[in-house]
Design an enzyme around this catalytic site. Structure first.
Site, short mmCIF file in Angstrom:
data_model
loop_
_atom_site.label_atom_id
_atom_site.label_comp_id
_atom_site.label_asym_id
_atom_site.label_seq_id
_atom_site.Cartn_x
_atom_site.Cartn_y
_atom_site.Cartn_z
N HIS A 1 0.84 -1.21 0.00
CA HIS A 1 0.00 0.00 0.00
C HIS A 1 0.88 1.26 0.00
O HIS A 1 0.62 2.23 -0.71
CB HIS A 1 -0.89 0.04 1.25
CG HIS A 1 -1.88 -1.08 1.36
ND1 HIS A 1 -2.09 -1.79 2.52
CD2 HIS A 1 -2.75 -1.60 0.44
CE1 HIS A 1 -3.05 -2.68 2.34
NE2 HIS A 1 -3.46 -2.61 1.08
N LYS B 1 -16.66 -5.63 13.07
CA LYS B 1 -16.48 -7.07 13.24
C LYS B 1 -15.86 -7.76 12.01
O LYS B 1 -15.33 -8.84 12.10
CB LYS B 1 -17.79 -7.74 13.62
CG LYS B 1 -18.89 -7.72 12.58
CD LYS B 1 -20.07 -8.53 13.14
CE LYS B 1 -21.37 -8.39 12.45
NZ LYS B 1 -21.56 -8.26 11.09
N ARG C 1 -1.89 -6.05 -8.54
CA ARG C 1 -0.83 -7.04 -8.33
C ARG C 1 -0.77 -8.05 -9.44
O ARG C 1 0.29 -8.58 -9.75
CB ARG C 1 -1.07 -7.79 -7.00
CG ARG C 1 -0.72 -6.99 -5.78
CD ARG C 1 -1.35 -7.56 -4.56
NE ARG C 1 -2.80 -7.39 -4.60
CZ ARG C 1 -3.61 -7.55 -3.59
NH1 ARG C 1 -3.13 -7.95 -2.43
NH2 ARG C 1 -4.89 -7.35 -3.70
N SER D 1 -3.15 -7.94 2.80
CA SER D 1 -3.42 -7.81 4.24
C SER D 1 -3.82 -9.17 4.81
O SER D 1 -3.52 -9.48 5.96
CB SER D 1 -4.52 -6.78 4.49
OG SER D 1 -4.06 -5.50 4.14
#
Ligand code: ADP
Length: 158
Positions: free
Chosen positions: A17, A41, A90, A128
């Site tokens: 990032h 959540k 990517r 991530s």
């Protein structure tokens, strides 16, 4: 003056990032990293935490600011006078996914363009999700995030 936004969940912000944000900041007068204010959540870090981690990773770049946003990205861009959305790619899977979002966005806001930057090769596999998986298993993540973020991940998985 061209303002661009770089939207994402950034849960958390990693070197892939950061690479895109820095390169975009060199292309546009102002880059706003917009952190999606998703329901807590669903993500590991709260919106405030994700903003703080991104801010710390980008503190050396003058023309970058970091804010949270909710709702449709193009609506936020319109409200804030932004004409460019930056996204990182990517691989072809990213391209395929992003192209569908891009077309939907242009249907809703044809004046807004999306600008794609191909990731740097050393981060082509980094996400991530992988980062959190490795961190949760106590693997070495030092090459992927700032020491500050590494510490935040270690604390979260302690
Ligand atoms: P999302 O936008 O789906 O919430 P992220 O927050 O992880 O996903 O990603 C935000 C943006 O950063 C997207 O444009 C994504 O393609 C890009 N990105 C994610 N990982 C990398 C990487 N390793 N190198 C370059 N760009 C990346």
């Amino acid at each position: 003056m061209t303002r661009a936004i770089y939207p994402g969940s950034f849960d958390p912000f990693h070197h892939g990032h950061r690479d895109i944000a820095r390169r975009a900041a060199a292309l546009f007068d102002e880059l706003i990293v917009t952190v999606f204010d998703a329901p807590a959540k669903r993500l590991l870090f709260s919106t405030d935490e994700r903003i703080q981690l991104a801010r710390e990773a980008l503190q050396d770049v003058q023309n970058i600011s970091i804010v949270s946003y909710s709702g449709l990205t193009v609506k936020w861009a319109e409200r804030h006078g932004v004409r460019v959305i930056v996204r990182g790619l990517r691989n072809v899977d990213d391209l395929s996914f992003e192209s569908r979002i891009d077309m939907a966005n242009r249907y809703m806001a044809p004046q807004i363009e999306t600008c794609y930057l191909l990731c740097s090769t050393q981060y082509a596999y980094l996400s991530s999700t992988i980062l959190k998986e490795v961190a949760s298993l106590d693997g070495d993540i030092s090459g992927w995030v700032t020491p500050h973020t590494a510490q935040a991940l270690r604390r979260r998985f302690a």
